[in-house]
Design a protein around this motif. Structure first.
Motif, short mmCIF file in Angstrom:
data_model
loop_
_atom_site.label_atom_id
_atom_site.label_comp_id
_atom_site.label_asym_id
_atom_site.label_seq_id
_atom_site.Cartn_x
_atom_site.Cartn_y
_atom_site.Cartn_z
N ILE A 1 0.83 -1.20 0.00
CA ILE A 1 0.00 0.00 0.00
C ILE A 1 0.86 1.26 0.00
N THR A 2 1.89 1.29 0.87
CA THR A 2 2.69 2.51 0.99
C THR A 2 3.62 2.75 -0.19
N SER A 3 4.09 1.67 -0.81
CA SER A 3 5.04 1.85 -1.91
C SER A 3 4.36 1.81 -3.28
N GLU A 4 3.09 1.44 -3.32
CA GLU A 4 2.36 1.26 -4.58
C GLU A 4 3.15 0.36 -5.52
N PHE A 5 3.69 -0.69 -4.96
CA PHE A 5 4.54 -1.65 -5.67
C PHE A 5 3.70 -2.45 -6.66
N GLU A 6 4.13 -2.50 -7.90
CA GLU A 6 3.48 -3.31 -8.93
C GLU A 6 4.48 -4.35 -9.40
N SER A 7 4.13 -5.60 -9.27
CA SER A 7 5.07 -6.65 -9.63
C SER A 7 4.51 -7.51 -10.75
N ASP A 8 5.38 -7.89 -11.67
CA ASP A 8 5.02 -8.85 -12.69
C ASP A 8 5.50 -10.24 -12.29
N LEU A 9 6.03 -10.34 -11.07
CA LEU A 9 6.62 -11.58 -10.59
C LEU A 9 5.63 -12.73 -10.59
N ILE B 1 -7.98 -14.32 -17.68
CA ILE B 1 -7.25 -13.07 -17.82
C ILE B 1 -5.86 -13.24 -17.21
N GLU B 2 -4.95 -12.35 -17.57
CA GLU B 2 -3.62 -12.34 -16.97
C GLU B 2 -3.62 -11.31 -15.85
N ASN B 3 -3.19 -11.73 -14.66
CA ASN B 3 -3.27 -10.87 -13.50
C ASN B 3 -2.14 -11.21 -12.52
N SER B 4 -1.63 -10.18 -11.85
CA SER B 4 -0.66 -10.41 -10.78
C SER B 4 -1.44 -10.81 -9.53
N ILE B 5 -1.06 -11.94 -8.94
CA ILE B 5 -1.82 -12.45 -7.80
C ILE B 5 -1.16 -12.10 -6.46
#
Length: 152
Positions: A30-38, A63-67
């Motif tokens: 939440i604080t870093s608004e981290f978006e990962s494709d990992l 669909i393709e989604n980061s989980i």
């Protein structure tokens, strides 16, 4: 005291681990608004409505989604349930009363906060409030129950 809804005390420590890991990684997300494709994988969406002009809109779509966020939410919920509903080493009438009172208090507190948020928060920010509100009854219950248990 016979309590059919409580699980064994041995699940309390794994529950605390899941809950704390979920809360720490959730706060980081939440604080870093981290978006990962990992952990981006194909998942089944019961309904996908990304945009009005999407070809992939509708029910039961792959669909393709980061989980990452789903795993964090599951850690918080499963860990919280394991902590909140594990038996104590000594499960007596007093613990039962503390558990019941804490649960009632958490639900009342949760809905008072929700009423205030309904009145004062609008648009997409309200969606974030609803997401956080999904965790508050369980977290407030755990905090209140353990506080009362420690205090006594």
């Amino acid at each position: 005291m016979k309590t059919n809804y409580l699980i064994s005390n041995k699940y309390k420590i794994p529950g605390w681990i899941l809950l704390i890991v979920g809360l720490i990684t959730g706060a980081f997300l939440i604080t870093s608004e981290f978006e990962s494709d990992l952990l981006e994988v194909n998942v089944l969406a019961i309904f996908n409505g990304d945009s009005l002009f999407s070809d992939n809109e509708g029910f039961f779509k792959i669909i393709e989604n980061s989980i990452v966020d789903e795993i964090i939410a599951l850690c918080i919920i499963i860990g919280g349930l394991m902590v909140g509903f594990s038996k104590e080493k000594v499960e007596d009438e007093f613990i039962y009363k503390l558990r019941k009172d804490s649960l009632v208090w958490a639900i009342i507190f949760n809905y008072i906060v929700l009423i205030i948020m309904i009145v004062f928060i609008y648009e997409f920010t309200f969606f974030n409030v609803l997401v956080y509100n999904m965790f508050t009854p369980l977290l407030v219950f755990i905090i209140r129950f353990n506080f009362l248990k420690f205090k006594s």
